[in-house]
Each structure stands twice: as C-alpha cells, then as structure tokens.
Design an enzyme around this catalytic site. Sequence first.
Site, PDB file in Angstrom:
ATOM      1  N   CYS C  49       0.854  -1.188   0.000  1.00  0.00           N
ATOM      2  CA  CYS C  49       0.000   0.000   0.000  1.00  0.00           C
ATOM      3  C   CYS C  49       0.891   1.239   0.000  1.00  0.00           C
ATOM      4  O   CYS C  49       1.721   1.405   0.904  1.00  0.00           O
ATOM      5  CB  CYS C  49      -0.891  -0.005   1.248  1.00  0.00           C
ATOM      6  SG  CYS C  49      -1.799   1.533   1.465  1.00  0.00           S
ATOM      7  N   ASP C  56      -0.601  -5.370   0.997  1.00  0.00           N
ATOM      8  CA  ASP C  56      -1.983  -5.690   0.639  1.00  0.00           C
ATOM      9  C   ASP C  56      -2.009  -7.094   0.047  1.00  0.00           C
ATOM     10  O   ASP C  56      -1.025  -7.537  -0.552  1.00  0.00           O
ATOM     11  CB  ASP C  56      -2.499  -4.712  -0.437  1.00  0.00           C
ATOM     12  CG  ASP C  56      -2.926  -3.384   0.129  1.00  0.00           C
ATOM     13  OD1 ASP C  56      -3.388  -3.338   1.279  1.00  0.00           O
ATOM     14  OD2 ASP C  56      -2.780  -2.378  -0.584  1.00  0.00           O
ATOM     15  N   GLU C  72       1.347 -17.440 -21.263  1.00  0.00           N
ATOM     16  CA  GLU C  72       2.099 -18.570 -20.712  1.00  0.00           C
ATOM     17  C   GLU C  72       2.067 -18.431 -19.179  1.00  0.00           C
ATOM     18  O   GLU C  72       2.472 -17.401 -18.633  1.00  0.00           O
ATOM     19  CB  GLU C  72       3.524 -18.541 -21.277  1.00  0.00           C
ATOM     20  CG  GLU C  72       4.262 -19.851 -21.148  1.00  0.00           C
ATOM     21  CD  GLU C  72       4.905 -19.933 -19.791  1.00  0.00           C
ATOM     22  OE1 GLU C  72       4.904 -21.031 -19.204  1.00  0.00           O
ATOM     23  OE2 GLU C  72       5.392 -18.894 -19.307  1.00  0.00           O
ATOM     24  N   LEU C  73       1.594 -19.467 -18.483  1.00  0.00           N
ATOM     25  CA  LEU C  73       1.271 -19.319 -17.062  1.00  0.00           C
ATOM     26  C   LEU C  73       2.487 -19.089 -16.170  1.00  0.00           C
ATOM     27  O   LEU C  73       2.417 -18.352 -15.193  1.00  0.00           O
ATOM     28  CB  LEU C  73       0.504 -20.552 -16.569  1.00  0.00           C
ATOM     29  CG  LEU C  73      -0.918 -20.678 -17.081  1.00  0.00           C
ATOM     30  CD1 LEU C  73      -1.628 -21.824 -16.386  1.00  0.00           C
ATOM     31  CD2 LEU C  73      -1.678 -19.377 -16.828  1.00  0.00           C
ATOM     32  N   HIS C  90      -4.886  -0.097  -5.401  1.00  0.00           N
ATOM     33  CA  HIS C  90      -5.745  -1.162  -5.939  1.00  0.00           C
ATOM     34  C   HIS C  90      -6.179  -0.840  -7.369  1.00  0.00           C
ATOM     35  O   HIS C  90      -6.130  -1.679  -8.256  1.00  0.00           O
ATOM     36  CB  HIS C  90      -7.004  -1.306  -5.070  1.00  0.00           C
ATOM     37  CG  HIS C  90      -6.732  -1.733  -3.669  1.00  0.00           C
ATOM     38  ND1 HIS C  90      -7.713  -1.836  -2.723  1.00  0.00           N
ATOM     39  CD2 HIS C  90      -5.585  -2.099  -3.054  1.00  0.00           C
ATOM     40  CE1 HIS C  90      -7.182  -2.234  -1.577  1.00  0.00           C
ATOM     41  NE2 HIS C  90      -5.895  -2.396  -1.757  1.00  0.00           N
TER      42      HIS C  90
END
Lengths: 132, 132, 132, 132, 132, 132, 132, 132, 132, 132
Positions: C49, C56, C72-73, C90
């Site tokens: 944060c 966070d 591609e993961l 955020h």
Amino acid sequence: MEKNTAGSYEGRQNHIRSLSFPAIEVFENIYADKEYSIHIEFPEFTAICPKTGLPDFGIVSIEYFPDKWCLELKSLKEYFLAYRNVGIFHENVVNRVMDDIVAAAQMHKASVVVKYGTRGGIVTTVSRSYTR
Amino acid sequence: MEKNTAGSYEGRQNHIRSLSFPAIEVFENIYADKEYSIHIEFPEFTAICPKTGLPDFGIVSIEYFPDKWCLELKSLKEYFLAYRNVGIFHENVVNRVMDDIVAAAQMHKASVVVKYGTRGGIVTTVSRSYTR
Amino acid sequence: MEKNTAGSYEGRQNHIRSLSFPAIEVFENIYADKEYSIHIEFPEFTAICPKTGLPDFGIVSIEYFPDKWCLELKSLKEYFLAYRNVGIFHENVVNRVMDDIVAAAQMHKASVVVKYGTRGGIVTTVSRSYTR
Amino acid sequence: MEKNTAGSYEGRQNHIRSLSFPAIEVFENIYADKEYSIHIEFPEFTAICPKTGLPDFGIVSIEYFPDKWCLELKSLKEYFLAYRNVGIFHENVVNRVMDDIVAAAQMHKASVVVKYGTRGGIVTTVSRSYTR
Amino acid sequence: MEKNTAGSYEGRQNHIRSLSFPAIEVFENIYADKEYSIHIEFPEFTAICPKTGLPDFGIVSIEYFPDKWCLELKSLKEYFLAYRNVGIFHENVVNRVMDDIVAAAQMHKASVVVKYGTRGGIVTTVSRSYTR
Amino acid sequence: MEKNTAGSYEGRQNHIRSLSFPAIEVFENIYADKEYSIHIEFPEFTAICPKTGLPDFGIVSIEYFPDKWCLELKSLKEYFLAYRNVGIFHENVVNRVMDDIVAAAQMHKASVVVKYGTRGGIVTTVSRSYTR
Amino acid sequence: MEKNTAGSYEGRQNHIRSLSFPAIEVFENIYADKEYSIHIEFPEFTAICPKTGLPDFGIVSIEYFPDKWCLELKSLKEYFLAYRNVGIFHENVVNRVMDDIVAAAQMHKASVVVKYGTRGGIVTTVSRSYTR
Amino acid sequence: MEKNTAGSYEGRQNHIRSLSFPAIEVFENIYADKEYSIHIEFPEFTAICPKTGLPDFGIVSIEYFPDKWCLELKSLKEYFLAYRNVGIFHENVVNRVMDDIVAAAQMHKASVVVKYGTRGGIVTTVSRSYTR
Amino acid sequence: MEKNTAGSYEGRQNHIRSLSFPAIEVFENIYADKEYSIHIEFPEFTAICPKTGLPDFGIVSIEYFPDKWCLELKSLKEYFLAYRNVGIFHENVVNRVMDDIVAAAQMHKASVVVKYGTRGGIVTTVSRSYTR
Amino acid sequence: MEKNTAGSYEGRQNHIRSLSFPAIEVFENIYADKEYSIHIEFPEFTAICPKTGLPDFGIVSIEYFPDKWCLELKSLKEYFLAYRNVGIFHENVVNRVMDDIVAAAQMHKASVVVKYGTRGGIVTTVSRSYTR
C-alpha cells in the site's frame, strides 16, 4: 367441465380475492424523484392448507420500486400475520399479496415470491411480477 | 391526506436530504482514459432507527465507474461512521449516500446497496443505480 | 484544484503506467480459428500500500478470448510476483495488468478483476473489461 | 518471430488436432422434434502436462442441444479416459473435445468447459461455445 | 445406418412416447388474469435404467406460467411415482414429463429439468423449455 | 517493569472492572429442578477501540445452565447497547460480560464468546467459561 | 547417515531457531485472576520457500490462555510481516512462532496452527500445542 | 424478592407445567434388545410470545434411545401443532416437550433442542438432556 | 471356505504388501524436541480398480507427529503418482501408505485417510491410525 | 395394553427380523493384522412406508473396523436395492442392516446411520453402534 379437475378444489378459493385483510400502511417517499428499489424478506410466513387444514410455512419476498409511497414495515408484518389462520392455496397467497401492496403503495414495479416448505417431498415456489 | 399513511413518519425525515455529513475526499484517477469499476463493501454500517431510537446494522456496498476521480477510502469510512448516531430510515440511507458520492466523484455510473439485519423477523435491502 | 482531494495521493502514482515489470510470455494458439475463453485465477497476489507501506493481499482473476497467442502461465506467475515489493493502489493494479496482458497477447477480449482483503473494515474489488 | 514467445511450446502441440481418440458413440434422439439440452459433468478428468510430464486433473462439463443424436455416456467416459496418458495443454483439451463431440452428434448447439486443479497457485478454466 | 450408434439402444425407447401414465389433475386458476409462475421441485424421483436394469435417482424441477389451470400437486406426485418401475433414459423422462404437463394444464410457458445422481463418475442434467 | 510492554496500554483499562452498566434483569426459572442450557447470540455488538477511538464490531454468544433465574432478553439487549460508546479492549468485554451475567443470574455454568470483525487483517475471538 | 534423506535440506534451516525477529509486545491482563482464551487469526501470512525461493502463503492461527500478559496485536502483526522475505519451511514457522509468543507472554497454554496454500497439488497444515 | 427481576414475568408461566396437550402416541420397539438412537427434526414449530402476543418460530430437535416404545411421528406432529396458539417462553417449551416425550415413551436417554428465529437482533437456542 | 466370499477377489491383492514403490525421502526435524503435528492433503490421488480396470480417484490425507524426521513433500508426491497405474483396492491403499510412511519417517503417531469418488452410487472412505 | 399406542402398528413389523434379503458377500482382509476403518455412504436408499404404501428415501452410512473380512460393495449395493419394494419402518431398517452386516463380516466394531427425507415437515435420522 371436460377437464380432469380435482373437483373439490374449485369454489373453495374464489372468495380469497375479496377476503378482508388488515390495511398495509405507507409513508411518504422523500426520494420519490429517484429510482431505487426496496427488497423485503419475511421468513416466518404461515397459513393453513385448505385441503388438509394443516399449517403451511413459507418465506415471502417482496421487491418494489417506490413512487410516492413506501410500505411501512410494522403494518406489513401485521398484514402477513393475518394469514396465520386463513385457508389459502400457495398460488393465491402470492396474487393476493401483490394486489394488496400495489393498492397500498401504487409503486412503479414490484415482484412477490413465496417459497414453501417441503410437503409430500415437493418444494413449491410461486412468483409474480408487476409493472404499472 | 386520503392515503392510509403512518402519520408520525412524514416530516420527520425531510431534513435528511440537507443534513450535514463529513466530506468524502477523492484522488485523481490516473487511468481516467479507461473504463473500469470499483466495488467497495463496508460491512460495519450502523445508524439509529428514527422510530425506536435503537441501533440498526447493515452492510453498505458501492460500485462505480470512475471518471476523473476515485473515492478515497479513509474519508469514505469516516463518512460512514458519521451515521452512527443519526436517526435515519433504511430507504433514505441509500439515497443520501448515492447523492453524496456522486457529488464528490462525479463518476460515470454508480450503484449503492444496503442490506439490513433482521428486525421483527424482516430482512430489508435497499438499492439505487445512477447513470450520468 | 478546487476539488476536495486527498492531496498527498496524486503525483505519487503517475509513474505506475511506465514502471518496468517482467515480460509476460505467450505461446501459439493452435485453435486460433475457434472462439473460446481462458479464465485464470491467482489467489496469492500481494503488493504494498503506497500510503501505509504495509502489504496488501488480493485475488487476481483474468478472463480472455485468445487470438493468435495464449498467456504462458509460468511467466504470468513471475509477472505477478514482481508486484510483491511495489507500492501501488488497488485501482492501478487492475489497469496496469490489463495493459500488460493486452500488449503481450493481443487477445480479442479480456477482463481483469482484483478482490482485496479487508482493510479498515472495507473490502474492495476493482474490475476492467477490454474489447479489441 | 518477433513475439516474446516461450519457444519450446510451439510445434509440440500441433499434432493434437489430428491425434487419434476412441470413437464417441451416439444413439437416436426420439424427441428430435423438441428443443432441449443435456448437461454432462465428468469430475474425474486427468491428462499429462506436456511441459512437466506430471498429471493434471480437471472437471469437464459439456452442455448441448441434440438434433438427431445423443451422446452415449459409456463411450464418452471411455473417450475421456483415453486422455489419461496424453500430453496436452489445457487450452487444447477443450477445443479437441468440442470438435469430437460435434463430429459425433452434430448437435444444434454445444459448450465445453474444463476447470483445472491449482498449479503454482493458479487455477485455470477454459471454455468454448459452438452453434451450428 | 452409417452413424457410429450404440445399436442396442434404438427401438427400445420409442414406446416411451405412447406409454400410459396416471392422469395429472388440474384445478382452476382463480388469478388467470394475472401472469405469474409456479416452481415445483420433486427431489425423490426414481426410475429404472433400461440398459442395466438398476434404479436411477434424480431431482425433477418444473416451472410454469399457468393459464386457466394449475397442476394439482397430489396427482403430480402420483404421476412421478409411476416412473418407479419404468425403464427410461434420462433424456426421455424430461420430454415425456413436459408433454404430459402441457396436455394437462395447457400453460403459457413451462420448463422441466431433471438432475440425475452420479453414474460412472458422470453427472447428467436434462432440460427443456416450452412456450405456447 | 522489565517486560517488553506496550506502555500506553496499562492503566487505561483498569477502570473497566468497576464501570457502571445497565442492570441485567432476570425472571424465575420455573424448571429450576431440571438441568438445561440456554444459548443466546447477539450479532450486533459494537464498542469503541480505546487505542484508535474507532468502532469495533463483534458477535457476542452466551451459553448458560440456569439455576433459579433466567436472563431477561430485553434488558440483556439494553445492557449490550450500553457498550456502544465505551472504549474497551476485546479481552475485557468478555470478562466484564461474564462477571455481570453471573452476578445477575447466579447460574450453574456459563460461557461467553466474542468474535470480532477483521482489524489490520487480524480476526480475534475471546472466550471464557465459568462453573459455580 | 543411513536414512533416505533429502540431503540438501539439512543444515539449511538450523539457523531458524536463532534468527532475529521483531519483539512481540505485551500488555497487562487486567483479568489475570480469570481463566479465558484469546484466538487470533492472521490470514495474510507469507514467507519464502527455502528450496524454490518462491513465496508461500498461509493462514496463521494462535489460541492462548493468558496469565499476566496479553499479546499486543499491532506488534504481533509486525512480527508476522517480518517473515515476508525469510526462507523458512512450513514446519519451522509454527515452532518458531510458538517459541516467540511463549517467551513474550508466558501464557498458561497456547496452540499455533498454520494452514498453507496448495503447492504441487498438496495442502499442508502444521500444528503445535503448549502447556506450561 | 430482592432480585432485580422483571416482575411481570413470573406467575404468568407456572401453569405451563400442567397445561393440557394432545397425547403423544407410541408404538412397540421390535429391536428393544438393541441400543440405538432416533433423531427427529421439526423445522416448522411456532408458538406465541407471552409478552408481545406475536408468534415465535423455531426448529425443534429430539434425539432419544428407545426402550420398549418409539414415538409415533404423526401424533408427535399434532402435539407440536398444538403449541401454535399457546403463549409460552422459549425456556419452557424445551422443558415441557422433554417431560411429555419421557412420559410417553420412557426412553433410556433423550435430548431436546429448540433454536428460535431472530428477535430484537438476538438468536436463542435452548437445550435439555435426560438420562433415566 | 464356508464364508459367502466373492471368490475371485482373494489372491489377487496379497502381492500389494510387497509391491515396490518409489522411496519416500525425509529430512531432519530441527524441532524434534517439541511435539507438533503435520497434516498433508493430496486431492489428486488416482489408482486402478483391480476388478474393472477403470481408474479410481480419491483424496489422501496424512497427519503425523514427527520424531527425528519429516516427510519430504516432493518425494511423497512422486510416491503417490506411482499408484496411477496400479490395480489396488481402496482398503489396501490406506494400509500400504501407512506402512510406507512409518518405515520412512518413524514418527510418534500417524493417521491416513482416503476418501474415494462415487462408484455405483456409493462413496467410500478408509482410515487407519498408528501409534508407535 | 395400558400404553397409549398406535394400535395398528404392532404385529405388522415383527416379521422384519426374519425377512429374507440377498446375501452380503465378503472378501479377505489382507491387512487383518492392522486396525483400520471403512466408511461407506449409499445416498440412494429407498423403501416403502408400511403405513402409507408410499416410497421413503434415505441416505445409509456404514462405518466398520474389519476383522478377517471386508464387505464387498457390489453385493452390498444389491442388498440395499432389495429394500426398494419392502414395507419397513425407519427404525427397523437400521437394525436389520446392522444385524446383516455383522453376520456377514463379523467385524470388530460397526455403526449404521440412516437419514430420511422430510415427511410431514419432519426429518428423521436413526443410528446404531455395535462392538463385538
């Protein structure tokens, strides 16, 4: 009548449309210039099954978009309590409640849903929507 | 008035639209060129029921699509805390919150929902949507 | 500025749009002639944060309809891990992630949602959709 | 190729579109004159990750509106079991299954969804819809 | 037949469309001038799998918008009980139930859904909608 | 003091043990010759955090085995409402409530549990049991 | 060593027992004459896996029966945050946390549980109880 | 009486112990030589609050180990229905039900639990156990 | 044999007790002077049903109190993967896993539970506990 | 008989203890030297209510610690299916099942639980434990 009808039913429920219930009070909607909705759930509804004389239990949900008036919750609760000893079919509860809240608050739109407890292994939910 | 109104209600809440609440601060939206939404849930809302003087508890949800400004969370929390001792009906909380966040952040679209705890066996949820 | 802004916020986050993150790799979509979607949920996102310096935690969800390339993961996971020590709001996480996956895979459509853990009793979810 | 691709991926999966799988049998739809849908969930799907050689686990869902033929469940189960030792990416499973069920039953409409178990903290769901 | 059909299936179920079941009784809808819906769930449906001779178990859901007649629940339950020893495929149950309730109550709209218990690791749900 | 204590805490809460709260009324247990228990859950407890001045929210649960007296719910609710503006630590709420209900109803056994809402990502539950 | 041990593990973690962490502060228990328990859940714990260098995520739960001192939550949160960049096995986190809270608050009894997120399809939970 | 009692309560409920309710029938336990238990849940209990005159709703659970007799469910249901218009406190329902089932079936052991719906934000559960 | 046994079963599984599986590695428990437990859940277990040749799926849970050694998770996962093509009854999986982890880590106490997916409408869970 | 019994019940069910059911087969427990348990859940049990002639539905659970023999699942399923057309009270199902599995497998310990679907708004669960 040529239909395969359960004879003893009819005639017994036509009076429901004119049966007397306590008045549902309303109060002024101070945000009547805004469109918004109010959802009310009353999980403690009970009435009497007209066929068996035994109590039915259900959850009544009302959602509406108020115009000039809002439904007053205390009188609405008393209105629901008045069904406690009334013999009335599931289908008719929803329709009578809708007619009565529309007459009381003349809202833009409304829906009424009643979900009943299991009877003979069967769960019933009756729903009606209204737009002015 | 010919309506079947709960007399003591009206008049008591008209001042809500002009009641003073803490300012909701905003900060610059550095992605103002993109359309996206922000959903905020505040599960610890409490205010006072104007009829009984007893506290009500609810969950406030806000969703909005920011334009140039985003709602600053710390000031928003302080804004919600200011309702703690205010006598205000459910219906009016939603409308007043909507008016205040729109005035603060001038967003493209917004919705406000408040779900209240059970009272007299009844659960109430009030919702309002806004599009600029 | 005539707005009621939380002054210390702005200026601090404009660099986010040009901050350097690890490249997101892609691989060839061998069914590029078909329309289909891929939904990825990463429940272990963490960043810092910028106001408090405290971590966070959030859940990142991506859904997209691939064109010639799929994300591609393994490289996507490394990309998310790179936020671990970055001070970022955020609202900006969602926008930066969207810009980066679109640049990498040039998909037909995409959405990015981040749901954050409770802070000050408030739960925040930020969402953005994209259509090419 | 100027893209930032994970080189070792491509070339490895193109054969998937022509790989041989057991035939999916069908049976006559005796209500072919009616429009209705059939939803099948197979929660015990497993295949091999082509990168790591380790097993993947997923839940396959199929929904379709049959025309003249319905998918026969026993042969469908055997078809799914044939993936047990096949190295195939998540994205390709969904596409290959869709192509095979459409070829077998020539339905009006269909959708295929595969939700995979967590890998590296990431949950993946792949979906494709088809209309004839 | 050039299709890859499971031969022993067909021929066995065509009689289902003309099989005799107990009559479903109806009663007069005293709110026939209003549009509303009735949802009925019967979680204790059982029939026989025509291939294995073993019992199947399912949950039957009916939703309909009544015209002049409502389905009488007691006779509907007896109608469902009549499937207990009938060999019938999942797909055909839904279609036969729909045809029978429409013949009995001639409603405006209806849907029938049957969700079956797991067989061979597979869960099946069959659905049909009807509009007059 | 050689302990690594957060100095500003102590001294601030010692007055809690002697702070004045509304009386909890009791009524006669007409089944005092039977052993049975009463469990009460009050999900709308709120007090003030003495460090930050911000409201805390919690769920209070009481279970007890009455001797001659039962706790009267309306006065118990008013007793809980009196904490609304009191600065008090989580640990002390549980202990003070226990001391007050034991003084009021002199029950055989009792337990008090308070589960607080998330603060700084931390959820706290405090519990105490009592046997006469 | 004749055991079938994963050689590279040992030696790497023995320093954990003497590693320096921020002090956990305590405050005076003004109800030290009563037996009661305090349960704390910290759902945002993260550390580094010493084998892969990748972050692990877990939920830390502490329950204890205080004697003269209670754990101060703000310092406890800072203590947990200090693990963010520490390479430490699951088993050792629980043991080190227990040793540190016992040293700080010398409670009557305590338990520490850490539930970790899925890794390689495996979910791990480590628990330790302590009685003085 | 020196206790801080809610005066108007007592005296009003002493008659409950001798109030007349329908008989609970029993049938012969043909496995009386075996120890086993029977658990019955009646989710549709309603009675009247003696203070407000408004209906209360609850879920009654009975568990017992039969000796020579088992409780007959139809007469038990009628017994519960007889509370529908009786003004009785939560605490007394549990005790009266226990006394009546023990008198009817003289079981080895039994427990009765009633969980009531929310009133004034408070949920109450009353429980009693019995061993012969 | 005078028992009513399913003859073809026996003889087929006696070899399971001596079948070769990959070694489960361990690492040194640096907190061997403390009593604590480790719970491991592997939700992706699969083996072959020896009767039908079809795959079974289950969730394996292990809990143990380590002495000098802890189970190394990567080798444990490889150990579980080795069951993928082994024909073995549910009952025997649990017993063989327990024997192998005890041989590997010589823990104080352990339990092994396997919960299998539905087969023929039946769900099976097998459990074994061990104390040294 | 001076008891207030529902006369028509008795006499009708005494034959249950000697009624003929299909044999439950067993197979050899190759880990008979180890103590472990097997839990079986059969969610598709149905029998006939002897009073109304209507079907009852329930979930049967068995847990046992095998000695020399294990229950063979296929024959157990056929044993349960044989109740489909038998008129039998809830209480007697549990007792008869227990007697039959003990006779078949002579286990160390066992429990049988049957949970029935709602009838007349009442849910019934019957349980019996056995130790050799």
